[in-house]
Scaffold this motif. Structure first.
Motif, PDB file in Angstrom:
ATOM      1  N   LEU A  41       0.829  -1.198   0.000  1.00  0.00           N
ATOM      2  CA  LEU A  41       0.000   0.000   0.000  1.00  0.00           C
ATOM      3  C   LEU A  41       0.868   1.255   0.000  1.00  0.00           C
ATOM      4  O   LEU A  41       1.817   1.368   0.786  1.00  0.00           O
ATOM      5  N   ARG A  42       0.528   2.181  -0.878  1.00  0.00           N
ATOM      6  CA  ARG A  42       1.229   3.452  -0.959  1.00  0.00           C
ATOM      7  C   ARG A  42       0.198   4.572  -1.074  1.00  0.00           C
ATOM      8  O   ARG A  42      -0.768   4.457  -1.828  1.00  0.00           O
ATOM      9  N   GLU A  43       0.420   5.662  -0.344  1.00  0.00           N
ATOM     10  CA  GLU A  43      -0.413   6.851  -0.495  1.00  0.00           C
ATOM     11  C   GLU A  43       0.288   7.793  -1.446  1.00  0.00           C
ATOM     12  O   GLU A  43       1.426   8.213  -1.198  1.00  0.00           O
ATOM     13  N   ILE A  44      -0.385   8.120  -2.555  1.00  0.00           N
ATOM     14  CA  ILE A  44       0.242   8.963  -3.566  1.00  0.00           C
ATOM     15  C   ILE A  44      -0.661  10.138  -3.905  1.00  0.00           C
ATOM     16  O   ILE A  44      -1.882  10.076  -3.749  1.00  0.00           O
ATOM     17  N   SER A  45      -0.051  11.210  -4.352  1.00  0.00           N
ATOM     18  CA  SER A  45      -0.789  12.404  -4.756  1.00  0.00           C
ATOM     19  C   SER A  45      -1.230  12.279  -6.207  1.00  0.00           C
ATOM     20  O   SER A  45      -0.438  11.899  -7.075  1.00  0.00           O
ATOM     21  N   VAL A  46      -2.489  12.576  -6.465  1.00  0.00           N
ATOM     22  CA  VAL A  46      -3.025  12.557  -7.824  1.00  0.00           C
ATOM     23  C   VAL A  46      -3.053  13.965  -8.407  1.00  0.00           C
ATOM     24  O   VAL A  46      -2.648  14.204  -9.539  1.00  0.00           O
ATOM     25  N   ASP A  47      -3.524  14.932  -7.629  1.00  0.00           N
ATOM     26  CA  ASP A  47      -3.541  16.321  -8.084  1.00  0.00           C
ATOM     27  C   ASP A  47      -3.608  17.242  -6.870  1.00  0.00           C
ATOM     28  O   ASP A  47      -4.381  16.990  -5.936  1.00  0.00           O
ATOM     29  N   LYS A  48      -2.820  18.307  -6.891  1.00  0.00           N
ATOM     30  CA  LYS A  48      -2.790  19.257  -5.786  1.00  0.00           C
ATOM     31  C   LYS A  48      -3.545  20.549  -6.105  1.00  0.00           C
ATOM     32  O   LYS A  48      -3.499  21.499  -5.321  1.00  0.00           O
ATOM     33  N   PHE A  49      -4.205  20.594  -7.266  1.00  0.00           N
ATOM     34  CA  PHE A  49      -4.967  21.771  -7.676  1.00  0.00           C
ATOM     35  C   PHE A  49      -4.065  23.008  -7.715  1.00  0.00           C
ATOM     36  O   PHE A  49      -4.349  24.034  -7.101  1.00  0.00           O
ATOM     37  N   GLU A  50      -2.975  22.874  -8.476  1.00  0.00           N
ATOM     38  CA  GLU A  50      -2.009  23.962  -8.603  1.00  0.00           C
ATOM     39  C   GLU A  50      -1.943  24.527 -10.023  1.00  0.00           C
ATOM     40  O   GLU A  50      -1.319  25.561 -10.232  1.00  0.00           O
ATOM     41  N   ARG A  51      -2.577  23.854 -10.993  1.00  0.00           N
ATOM     42  CA  ARG A  51      -2.435  24.268 -12.395  1.00  0.00           C
ATOM     43  C   ARG A  51      -3.711  24.947 -12.888  1.00  0.00           C
ATOM     44  O   ARG A  51      -4.792  24.349 -12.869  1.00  0.00           O
ATOM     45  N   GLU A  52      -3.558  26.165 -13.334  1.00  0.00           N
ATOM     46  CA  GLU A  52      -4.703  26.920 -13.856  1.00  0.00           C
ATOM     47  C   GLU A  52      -5.253  26.249 -15.106  1.00  0.00           C
ATOM     48  O   GLU A  52      -4.509  25.844 -15.990  1.00  0.00           O
ATOM     49  N   GLY A  53      -6.566  26.103 -15.177  1.00  0.00           N
ATOM     50  CA  GLY A  53      -7.215  25.571 -16.360  1.00  0.00           C
ATOM     51  C   GLY A  53      -7.267  24.060 -16.443  1.00  0.00           C
ATOM     52  O   GLY A  53      -7.725  23.524 -17.451  1.00  0.00           O
ATOM     53  N   SER A  54      -6.808  23.357 -15.399  1.00  0.00           N
ATOM     54  CA  SER A  54      -6.802  21.899 -15.463  1.00  0.00           C
ATOM     55  C   SER A  54      -8.105  21.275 -14.981  1.00  0.00           C
ATOM     56  O   SER A  54      -8.314  20.072 -15.135  1.00  0.00           O
TER      57      SER A  54
END
Length: 237
Positions: A41-54
């Motif tokens: 099991l690994r906890e990974i980041s999918v998106d940090k909501f840092e990119r405009e328009g994504s």
């Protein structure tokens, strides 16, 4: 690692609410994670909501208007992943809905492209600021075969930031439910996160509503990928 395993066990035992777009009976929650003896099991980041328009937002033009944009900020209680640089995580995604009238309606927050997750996903989590309105939030996913499903994340009737989670139930037979791998069609397991849907409480769907999102993560099982022999061939040609 012990905390991660304990979190998974707690959520799997707590039960889940599961819905999907296909006409299948609900999988038995007892089947979720039943192969826990052989997991990485690994906890990974999918998106940090840092990119405009994504990310995109949508609501029916009959119900109201909607807008989404980035803001400076971050949940104070959020624990960074190992190796993360806080300087790379300084923004959140805000959504504003202006309702025309009260009624039964929903709005959507979708990624500009489906977000793939390697391995076998067990848990999807995200920090949400719900503004104490009792709307219901769902995460929209697409499985190995491209079938669409929705998983309940929780009610937004709270103030401030809260980490919402959804358990991804295991397929009972590799054919029904959310299938994340198949020995017949390749050797790379995974699913895709499409976005989110918020079902509005008809009594509170009026005026302006604000919500904020940050730090979309998953707990995924990478056992098959990490324990593959170096001399084994990849079935992806």
């Amino acid at each position: 690692m012990k905390k991660l395993v304990a979190l998974v066990s707690m959520l799997l035992c707590a039960g889940l609410m599961f819905a999907q777009t296909s006409s299948l009976s609900e999988p038995n929650p007892e089947n979720v994670g039943r192969d826990s003896a052989m997991q990485a099991l690994r906890e990974i980041s999918v998106d940090k909501f840092e990119r405009e328009g994504s990310w995109n937002v949508h609501i029916s033009a009959d119900y109201g208007t909607i807008a989404g944009r980035l803001f400076q900020g971050s949940p104070a209680m959020k624990d960074p992943l190992e190796g993360d640089d806080p300087a790379d995580d300084t923004q959140v995604y805000g959504v504003r809905v202006d309702f025309f009238r009260r009624g039964v309606n929903s709005f959507y927050i979708t990624s500009g492209r489906p977000l793939p997750v390697e391995g076998t996903t067990k848990i999807i989590s995200m920090w949400v600021c719900g503004r104490n309105q009792s709307h219901d939030m769902w995460v929209l996913v697409q499985d190995y075969f491209g079938h669409n499903f929705e998983l309940y994340m929780g009610n937004l009737g709270f103030s401030g930031w809260k980490k919402l989670t959804a358990v991804v139930p295991a397929s009972p037979d590799g054919e029904h439910g959310i299938v994340q791998s198949s020995a017949y069609y390749g050797d790379k397991p995974g699913l895709k996160i499409i976005g989110f849907r918020v079902d509005c409480n008809p009594m509170q769907a009026r005026g302006s509503y604000y919500m904020y999102l940050d730090d979309l993560r998953v707990v995924t099982d990478l056992y098959d990928l990490e324990n593959r022999d170096e001399d084994d061939m990849n079935d992806n040609w």
